[in-house]
Write a protein that holds these residues in place. Structure first.
Motif, PDB file in Angstrom:
ATOM      1  N   ASN A  14     -24.995  23.018  42.564  1.00  0.00           N
ATOM      2  CA  ASN A  14     -25.420  24.387  42.854  1.00  0.00           C
ATOM      3  C   ASN A  14     -25.007  24.827  44.254  1.00  0.00           C
ATOM      4  O   ASN A  14     -24.512  25.934  44.456  1.00  0.00           O
ATOM      5  CB  ASN A  14     -26.950  24.506  42.709  1.00  0.00           C
ATOM      6  N   GLU A  15     -25.202  23.903  45.192  1.00  0.00           N
ATOM      7  CA  GLU A  15     -24.869  24.237  46.579  1.00  0.00           C
ATOM      8  C   GLU A  15     -23.367  24.521  46.694  1.00  0.00           C
ATOM      9  O   GLU A  15     -22.953  25.547  47.256  1.00  0.00           O
ATOM     10  CB  GLU A  15     -25.260  23.057  47.482  1.00  0.00           C
ATOM     11  N   ALA A  16     -22.565  23.593  46.123  1.00  0.00           N
ATOM     12  CA  ALA A  16     -21.112  23.728  46.247  1.00  0.00           C
ATOM     13  C   ALA A  16     -20.644  25.029  45.619  1.00  0.00           C
ATOM     14  O   ALA A  16     -19.881  25.799  46.218  1.00  0.00           O
ATOM     15  CB  ALA A  16     -20.428  22.538  45.581  1.00  0.00           C
ATOM     16  N   ILE A  17     -21.115  25.302  44.409  1.00  0.00           N
ATOM     17  CA  ILE A  17     -20.607  26.481  43.705  1.00  0.00           C
ATOM     18  C   ILE A  17     -21.004  27.779  44.416  1.00  0.00           C
ATOM     19  O   ILE A  17     -20.179  28.695  44.562  1.00  0.00           O
ATOM     20  CB  ILE A  17     -21.080  26.466  42.231  1.00  0.00           C
ATOM     21  N   SER A  18     -22.244  27.835  44.938  1.00  0.00           N
ATOM     22  CA  SER A  18     -22.603  29.094  45.600  1.00  0.00           C
ATOM     23  C   SER A  18     -21.799  29.284  46.877  1.00  0.00           C
ATOM     24  O   SER A  18     -21.399  30.399  47.210  1.00  0.00           O
ATOM     25  CB  SER A  18     -24.112  29.170  45.862  1.00  0.00           C
ATOM     26  N   GLN A  63     -21.311  10.501  33.096  1.00  0.00           N
ATOM     27  CA  GLN A  63     -20.780  11.691  32.429  1.00  0.00           C
ATOM     28  C   GLN A  63     -21.197  12.962  33.167  1.00  0.00           C
ATOM     29  O   GLN A  63     -20.377  13.846  33.410  1.00  0.00           O
ATOM     30  CB  GLN A  63     -21.294  11.715  30.989  1.00  0.00           C
ATOM     31  N   LEU A  64     -22.474  13.003  33.546  1.00  0.00           N
ATOM     32  CA  LEU A  64     -22.962  14.171  34.287  1.00  0.00           C
ATOM     33  C   LEU A  64     -22.173  14.326  35.590  1.00  0.00           C
ATOM     34  O   LEU A  64     -21.739  15.418  35.957  1.00  0.00           O
ATOM     35  CB  LEU A  64     -24.467  14.019  34.586  1.00  0.00           C
ATOM     36  N   ALA A  65     -21.953  13.184  36.277  1.00  0.00           N
ATOM     37  CA  ALA A  65     -21.214  13.221  37.541  1.00  0.00           C
ATOM     38  C   ALA A  65     -19.826  13.804  37.334  1.00  0.00           C
ATOM     39  O   ALA A  65     -19.359  14.640  38.124  1.00  0.00           O
ATOM     40  CB  ALA A  65     -21.117  11.810  38.114  1.00  0.00           C
ATOM     41  N   ASN A  66     -19.175  13.392  36.239  1.00  0.00           N
ATOM     42  CA  ASN A  66     -17.845  13.916  35.933  1.00  0.00           C
ATOM     43  C   ASN A  66     -17.877  15.415  35.699  1.00  0.00           C
ATOM     44  O   ASN A  66     -17.022  16.157  36.173  1.00  0.00           O
ATOM     45  CB  ASN A  66     -17.302  13.244  34.670  1.00  0.00           C
ATOM     46  N   GLU A  67     -18.909  15.859  34.939  1.00  0.00           N
ATOM     47  CA  GLU A  67     -19.025  17.286  34.655  1.00  0.00           C
ATOM     48  C   GLU A  67     -19.217  18.078  35.946  1.00  0.00           C
ATOM     49  O   GLU A  67     -18.606  19.129  36.136  1.00  0.00           O
ATOM     50  CB  GLU A  67     -20.201  17.543  33.705  1.00  0.00           C
ATOM     51  N   VAL A  68     -20.049  17.537  36.825  1.00  0.00           N
ATOM     52  CA  VAL A  68     -20.292  18.221  38.097  1.00  0.00           C
ATOM     53  C   VAL A  68     -18.989  18.310  38.899  1.00  0.00           C
ATOM     54  O   VAL A  68     -18.606  19.370  39.389  1.00  0.00           O
ATOM     55  CB  VAL A  68     -21.370  17.472  38.909  1.00  0.00           C
ATOM     56  N   LYS A  69     -18.269  17.187  38.955  1.00  0.00           N
ATOM     57  CA  LYS A  69     -17.023  17.155  39.726  1.00  0.00           C
ATOM     58  C   LYS A  69     -16.022  18.173  39.152  1.00  0.00           C
ATOM     59  O   LYS A  69     -15.427  18.946  39.902  1.00  0.00           O
ATOM     60  CB  LYS A  69     -16.429  15.740  39.666  1.00  0.00           C
ATOM     61  N   ASN A  70     -15.894  18.177  37.800  1.00  0.00           N
ATOM     62  CA  ASN A  70     -14.973  19.123  37.171  1.00  0.00           C
ATOM     63  C   ASN A  70     -15.374  20.560  37.431  1.00  0.00           C
ATOM     64  O   ASN A  70     -14.529  21.414  37.724  1.00  0.00           O
ATOM     65  CB  ASN A  70     -14.932  18.905  35.655  1.00  0.00           C
ATOM     66  N   ALA A  71     -16.691  20.839  37.351  1.00  0.00           N
ATOM     67  CA  ALA A  71     -17.157  22.206  37.566  1.00  0.00           C
ATOM     68  C   ALA A  71     -16.831  22.660  38.980  1.00  0.00           C
ATOM     69  O   ALA A  71     -16.358  23.788  39.196  1.00  0.00           O
ATOM     70  CB  ALA A  71     -18.659  22.286  37.316  1.00  0.00           C
ATOM     71  N   VAL A  72     -17.049  21.772  39.963  1.00  0.00           N
ATOM     72  CA  VAL A  72     -16.763  22.128  41.360  1.00  0.00           C
ATOM     73  C   VAL A  72     -15.265  22.380  41.535  1.00  0.00           C
ATOM     74  O   VAL A  72     -14.845  23.380  42.139  1.00  0.00           O
ATOM     75  CB  VAL A  72     -17.263  21.017  42.310  1.00  0.00           C
ATOM     76  N   GLU A  73     -14.444  21.471  40.967  1.00  0.00           N
ATOM     77  CA  GLU A  73     -12.988  21.634  41.116  1.00  0.00           C
ATOM     78  C   GLU A  73     -12.499  22.918  40.449  1.00  0.00           C
ATOM     79  O   GLU A  73     -11.675  23.650  41.006  1.00  0.00           O
ATOM     80  CB  GLU A  73     -12.267  20.414  40.527  1.00  0.00           C
ATOM     81  N   ASP A  74     -13.014  23.199  39.245  1.00  0.00           N
ATOM     82  CA  ASP A  74     -12.599  24.411  38.539  1.00  0.00           C
ATOM     83  C   ASP A  74     -12.962  25.660  39.326  1.00  0.00           C
ATOM     84  O   ASP A  74     -12.164  26.593  39.448  1.00  0.00           O
ATOM     85  CB  ASP A  74     -13.265  24.486  37.165  1.00  0.00           C
ATOM     86  N   THR A  75     -14.188  25.677  39.860  1.00  0.00           N
ATOM     87  CA  THR A  75     -14.611  26.853  40.620  1.00  0.00           C
ATOM     88  C   THR A  75     -13.736  27.026  41.862  1.00  0.00           C
ATOM     89  O   THR A  75     -13.356  28.148  42.220  1.00  0.00           O
ATOM     90  CB  THR A  75     -16.093  26.707  41.042  1.00  0.00           C
ATOM     91  N   LEU A  76     -13.395  25.900  42.498  1.00  0.00           N
ATOM     92  CA  LEU A  76     -12.496  25.965  43.661  1.00  0.00           C
ATOM     93  C   LEU A  76     -11.165  26.602  43.270  1.00  0.00           C
ATOM     94  O   LEU A  76     -10.674  27.519  43.938  1.00  0.00           O
ATOM     95  CB  LEU A  76     -12.236  24.550  44.191  1.00  0.00           C
ATOM     96  N   ASP A  77     -10.579  26.117  42.151  1.00  0.00           N
ATOM     97  CA  ASP A  77      -9.282  26.645  41.697  1.00  0.00           C
ATOM     98  C   ASP A  77      -9.368  28.134  41.408  1.00  0.00           C
ATOM     99  O   ASP A  77      -8.514  28.915  41.826  1.00  0.00           O
ATOM    100  CB  ASP A  77      -8.837  25.915  40.421  1.00  0.00           C
ATOM    101  N   ASN A  78     -10.434  28.521  40.687  1.00  0.00           N
ATOM    102  CA  ASN A  78     -10.583  29.929  40.314  1.00  0.00           C
ATOM    103  C   ASN A  78     -10.705  30.817  41.533  1.00  0.00           C
ATOM    104  O   ASN A  78     -10.037  31.843  41.647  1.00  0.00           O
ATOM    105  CB  ASN A  78     -11.844  30.124  39.457  1.00  0.00           C
ATOM    106  N   GLN A  79     -11.570  30.395  42.447  1.00  0.00           N
ATOM    107  CA  GLN A  79     -11.811  31.213  43.630  1.00  0.00           C
ATOM    108  C   GLN A  79     -10.533  31.316  44.449  1.00  0.00           C
ATOM    109  O   GLN A  79     -10.206  32.387  44.963  1.00  0.00           O
ATOM    110  CB  GLN A  79     -12.955  30.602  44.462  1.00  0.00           C
TER     111      GLN A  79
END
Ligand SMILES: [Zn+2]
Length: 349
Positions: A14-18, A63-79
């Motif tokens: 949450n922190e990273a994405i915001s 698995q959760l850790a992977n999902e979190v890592k992917n979500a952070v990376e994807d948001t970085l790419d998008n932004q």
């Protein structure tokens, strides 16, 4: 301890994405990336701790850790893409992002392809494998193996395209366009010992006058099953199961005897006309029934020709007219639609 690990992961996500979504330039994005994913980043350090949690929970947390890592990376790419886009837009003010784009044309499978894959699916449930075979075939496999010798009258019902063999070592009349997918029976049975259950979907060719209900090319699914103790009732059961799966469980079927050289006895399957429900119409030539599936018990001569012992094994064979299935399902009134490449016609189905 475990809860803390999962809660920690979610909190970091949450922190990273915001932070990422609030970033206004590429430089701050790069800093956020380091803060979480760098060598000493928060997420990186937490991921290292996963090895220390109990084995039974590791997969889930991992698995959760992977999902979190992917979500952070994807948001970085998008932004990062959004920021770059904005930079370009400010540089070239001429681009108007509000103009609707050009919608790409997306195609779909040909009706025949749909029906073939449905037929394969249904037969798979009965343990049949699908095989492919050559459309250019020898007289041997197309006729001889199937108990249709050179002077047999059945050849007259299958007007055949012969290929030019003048400049080859092959004798005239030996190479043809296959007139039936049954030509694969011999090829397969020579290679595989019983039990064998195979279907062969494909194209056949006959020299026919082309009109709304005839073509020189037609689709067919040949199928056969050979094993110990295969009986006529197995054939009836198979046909009943398959046609009800393909055409709906309310269809009515009837069987009649018929004669083909490669089966004994031969069976013709009729389905009650789906257009008039048996009352009689143009489609069923006012008989109320539509011929659907010639079949029968494989003739002992065919079994012998491929090296099987007719005293040990028996089998049945059948053919389904694919064109008939397609036209019934899509309510086409002209077979020529199936070979017409005009997209304006095909897009209707
Ligand atoms: Zn009818």
């Amino acid at each position: 301890m475990l809860m803390t690990m999962e809660e920690n992961l979610m909190a970091i996500k949450n922190e990273a994405i915001s932070l990422i979504l609030a970033a206004e330039n590429l430089q701050s994005l790069e800093e956020i990336k380091l803060q979480f994913l760098g060598r000493k980043g928060k997420l990186t350090l937490l991921l290292k701790e996963i090895t220390s949690i109990p084995t039974e929970d590791r997969a889930r947390v991992g698995q959760l850790a992977n999902e979190v890592k992917n979500a952070v990376e994807d948001t970085l790419d998008n932004q990062s893409a959004i920021i770059k886009d904005e930079v370009i837009t400010t540089k070239k003010k001429a681009i108007d992002k509000t103009i609707p784009g050009v919608e790409p044309k997306i195609g779909h499978l040909h009706p025949m392809t749909h029906v073939i894959s449905d037929v394969i699916d249904v037969f798979k449930q009965l343990g049949f494998q699908a095989a492919d075979g050559p459309e250019i075939e020898t007289d041997h496999y197309n006729f001889e193996v199937l108990n249709i010798p050179k002077d047999h009258p059945a050849r007259d019902t299958q007007m055949t395209f012969y290929l030019d063999t003048r400049n080859s070592k092959t004798s005239p009349g030996e190479i043809i366009l296959r007139t039936q997918t049954s030509a694969m029976q011999g090829r397969i049975m020579e290679k595989i010992k019983p039990p064998v259950r195979v279907i062969v979907p494909g194209k056949n060719f006959r020299y026919e006058q082309v009109d709304a209900s005839h073509g020189f090319e037609f689709g067919q699914v040949e199928g056969f099953c050979v094993d110990k103790h295969i009986r006529l009732t197995d054939l009836f059961g198979t046909i009943d199961y398959v046609l009800k799966k393909l055409m709906g469980k309310d269809i009515k079927l009837k069987f009649a005897t018929t004669n083909f050289p490669f089966v004994e006895p031969g069976v013709d399957t009729y389905i009650e006309c789906t257009v008039c429900k048996g009352k009689g119409c143009n489609f069923c030539k006012h008989t109320g029934w539509s011929e659907m599936m010639p079949a029968g018990m494989i003739h002992p001569n065919v079994l012998k020709a491929v090296g099987y012992d007719p005293k040990e094994v028996s089998g049945f064979a059948f053919a389904i007219g694919l064109s008939r299935l397609v036209t019934l399902r899509y309510h086409m009134d002209d077979l020529r639609i199936l070979t017409n490449p005009d997209l304006r016609i095909l897009e209707q189905f």
